[in-house]
Design a protein around this motif. Structure first.
Motif, PDB file in Angstrom:
ATOM      1  N   ILE A  50       0.839  -1.205   0.000  1.00 15.32           N
ATOM      2  CA  ILE A  50       0.000   0.000   0.000  1.00 15.32           C
ATOM      3  C   ILE A  50       0.872   1.253   0.000  1.00 15.32           C
ATOM      4  N   THR A  51       1.975   1.201   0.742  1.00 11.35           N
ATOM      5  CA  THR A  51       2.907   2.339   0.768  1.00 11.35           C
ATOM      6  C   THR A  51       3.453   2.635  -0.625  1.00 11.35           C
ATOM      7  N   LYS A  52       3.781   1.572  -1.344  1.00 15.69           N
ATOM      8  CA  LYS A  52       4.293   1.726  -2.707  1.00 15.69           C
ATOM      9  C   LYS A  52       3.243   2.369  -3.608  1.00 15.69           C
ATOM     10  N   GLU A  53       1.977   1.925  -3.446  1.00 15.68           N
ATOM     11  CA  GLU A  53       0.899   2.494  -4.258  1.00 15.68           C
ATOM     12  C   GLU A  53       0.711   3.977  -3.951  1.00 15.68           C
ATOM     13  N   ILE A  54       0.779   4.326  -2.664  1.00 17.09           N
ATOM     14  CA  ILE A  54       0.613   5.726  -2.265  1.00 17.09           C
ATOM     15  C   ILE A  54       1.746   6.578  -2.830  1.00 17.09           C
ATOM     16  N   GLU A  55       2.972   6.040  -2.773  1.00 19.16           N
ATOM     17  CA  GLU A  55       4.120   6.769  -3.311  1.00 19.16           C
ATOM     18  C   GLU A  55       3.998   6.946  -4.822  1.00 19.16           C
ATOM     19  N   ASN A  56       3.425   5.935  -5.504  1.00 18.15           N
ATOM     20  CA  ASN A  56       3.217   6.040  -6.948  1.00 18.15           C
ATOM     21  C   ASN A  56       2.228   7.147  -7.288  1.00 18.15           C
ATOM     22  N   LEU A  57       1.241   7.348  -6.412  1.00 19.15           N
ATOM     23  CA  LEU A  57       0.263   8.407  -6.645  1.00 19.15           C
ATOM     24  C   LEU A  57       0.894   9.792  -6.476  1.00 19.15           C
ATOM     25  N   GLY A  58       1.941   9.856  -5.684  1.00 26.04           N
ATOM     26  CA  GLY A  58       2.618  11.141  -5.462  1.00 26.04           C
ATOM     27  C   GLY A  58       2.448  11.611  -4.040  1.00 26.04           C
ATOM     28  N   THR A  59       3.535  12.033  -3.430  1.00 26.74           N
ATOM     29  CA  THR A  59       3.479  12.486  -2.039  1.00 26.74           C
ATOM     30  C   THR A  59       3.100  13.962  -1.928  1.00 26.74           C
ATOM     31  N   ASN A  60       3.043  14.642  -3.054  1.00 28.39           N
ATOM     32  CA  ASN A  60       2.650  16.058  -3.018  1.00 28.39           C
ATOM     33  C   ASN A  60       1.257  16.267  -3.609  1.00 28.39           C
ATOM     34  N   ILE A  61       0.347  15.341  -3.278  1.00 28.47           N
ATOM     35  CA  ILE A  61      -1.047  15.444  -3.710  1.00 28.47           C
ATOM     36  C   ILE A  61      -1.923  15.739  -2.495  1.00 28.47           C
ATOM     37  N   VAL A  62      -2.803  16.710  -2.633  1.00 31.12           N
ATOM     38  CA  VAL A  62      -3.790  17.020  -1.597  1.00 31.12           C
ATOM     39  C   VAL A  62      -5.177  16.749  -2.176  1.00 31.12           C
ATOM     40  N   TYR A  63      -5.983  15.997  -1.436  1.00 32.12           N
ATOM     41  CA  TYR A  63      -7.345  15.669  -1.867  1.00 32.12           C
ATOM     42  C   TYR A  63      -8.333  16.587  -1.156  1.00 32.12           C
ATOM     43  N   VAL A  64      -9.270  17.131  -1.923  1.00 25.70           N
ATOM     44  CA  VAL A  64     -10.289  18.015  -1.364  1.00 25.70           C
ATOM     45  C   VAL A  64     -11.664  17.472  -1.746  1.00 25.70           C
ATOM     46  N   PHE A  65     -12.460  17.138  -0.744  1.00 27.29           N
ATOM     47  CA  PHE A  65     -13.820  16.642  -0.971  1.00 27.29           C
ATOM     48  C   PHE A  65     -14.795  17.599  -0.298  1.00 27.29           C
ATOM     49  N   ILE A  66     -15.704  18.165  -1.085  1.00 25.30           N
ATOM     50  CA  ILE A  66     -16.645  19.154  -0.574  1.00 25.30           C
ATOM     51  C   ILE A  66     -18.072  18.647  -0.773  1.00 25.30           C
ATOM     52  N   ARG A  67     -18.846  18.629   0.324  1.00 25.03           N
ATOM     53  CA  ARG A  67     -20.244  18.185   0.274  1.00 25.03           C
ATOM     54  C   ARG A  67     -21.105  19.288   0.891  1.00 25.03           C
TER      55      ARG A  67
END
Length: 395
Positions: A50-67
């Protein structure tokens, strides 16, 4: 020292004279230690994957979810993009996105997938690359072009090596023209970008309900990982101007995911380790029972040894060494068994990296020897306290 070596020799000799009993005695320890090693391998292997997958996504990504609770709290895509452009010192790029489960059809082929509505920035923000064609562009949105970029697994399963560029596919009742194919990113794992179809965000509006239409999701790529915290603070300040309740929006980055993953792994290892420890304790109880039987069977031998000058400490040490040797050998066999389970079983679980933890193997071995000492103490003490005259009379 000489007495200790002699006690070791006698203990090992006694073990070999009773092979079946010794084997049954160490079986519980073998299973317990093997379970500890395999359990740690599974937990650490899952974490590593899972750590490898997260690193592949990029460590400088911020997710914003607005409801937002109502239309009055709605934040438009243009407003968020304008905010991002004004904070370019910490924000490198932004892409709004929405995704839903879908079914893609091409001729007679059918494949379950996820459809993602996004902008041209999505490719850069997610760090994607193409194997064929092009990505969606601002012109597609301006002219309301229903185009699609498909993941590598969708390409393999729907088109079977045919050229997909220019072909039309049906996704949940809508027709899209394929303009590009993504390079494989996450291999055989399900529900990843490889199983996705990316279309312009406007084209996915009909997939959502009225409540979902108010929802907004944004992927924000920061300038560098050390700017994540500053970016999150600014985004929170901006979003809170529109959405009053913090429960109606969430902002997080990969470091928070990693922290959550560490906590889950910690609890997983506690649970698995607890189960394995119970197995070791059961094995220890078995050792104690069999050693007590051994003391009874060898009462005359103990009496003879005491009669020729053996001290209580000599008898005690001999039985403790027997117990430690049995559990130590069981620990070594258990470690080997655990590694075999990791190599043959756990390594074949999709998405799990085989991890052979030498540190935990040593800990498990140490625990097995400690079990031998603890549960061998009572039989050793019983043997040491036998009256030599009564022991010699024992039949």
């Amino acid at each position: 020292m000489e007495k200790f070596v002699l006690s070791c020799k006698m203990a090992i000799q006694s073990i070999f004279l009773n092979r079946l009993r010794s084997f049954l005695t160490l079986l519980g320890v073998v299973i317990g230690v093997g379970a500890v090693v395999a359990a740690v391998g599974l937990a650490e292997g899952t974490t590593a994957s899972i750590t490898k997958e997260i690193e592949n996504l990029g460590t400088n990504i911020v997710y914003v979810f607005i409801r937002p609770a109502s239309k009055s709290e709605d934040i438009s895509i243009d407003e968020f993009l304008d905010f991002a452009s004004k904070n370019s010192d910490v924000i490198l790029g932004v892409s709004p996105f929405v995704q839903y489960p879908a079914v893609a059809l091409f001729k007679k082929e059918k494949e379950e997938c996820q459809i993602i509505g996004a902008t041209s920035e999505y490719m850069m923000v997610q760090g994607l690359s193409l194997s064929k064609g092009r990505f969606i562009s601002p012109i597609d949105a301006d002219f309301r072009q229903k185009v699609a970029v498909i993941g590598s697994r969708i390409y393999d399963r729907l088109f079977d090596k045919q050229n997909p560029i220019g072909q039309e596919i049906n996704v949940n009742g809508q027709v899209f023209k394929v303009v590009g194919v993504l390079e494989e990113k996450q291999g055989s794992r399900d529900n990843t970008i490889d199983d996705s179809i990316i279309v312009p965000v406007f084209a996915i509006d009909s997939f959502s309900s009225n409540e979902q239409a108010l929802s907004k999701n944004f992927l924000v790529r920061t300038v560098s990982p050390d700017k994540n915290k500053e970016a999150k603070n600014r985004i929170k300040k901006f979003v809170s101007k529109f959405v009053k309740k913090e429960d109606n929006y969430s902002i997080y980055d990969m470091s928070e995911l990693m922290s959550m993953l560490s906590r889950i792994t910690y609890f997983l290892m506690i649970i698995l380790g607890g189960i394995a420890t119970i197995s070791l304790i059961v094995g220890g109880i078995g050792i104690m029972n069999i050693m007590l039987v051994s003391v009874t069977e060898r009462t005359r031998e103990i009496g003879i040894r005491k009669a020729i000058g053996a001290k209580r400490s000599d008898i005690r040490v001999q039985f403790l060494i027997e117990s430690m040797v049995i559990t130590g050998v069981g620990g070594i066999i258990g470690i080997v068994l655990g590694f075999i389970v990791i190599a043959v079983g756990i390594s074949r679980i999709p998405g799990v990296v085989p991890v052979y933890s030498l540190k935990w193997a040593i800990v498990a071995f140490g625990i097995s020897v400690l079990i031998g000492i603890i549960f061998g103490m009572l039989p050793a003490e019983k043997a040491a306290r036998l009256n030599p005259i009564e022991a010699l009379r024992y039949e």
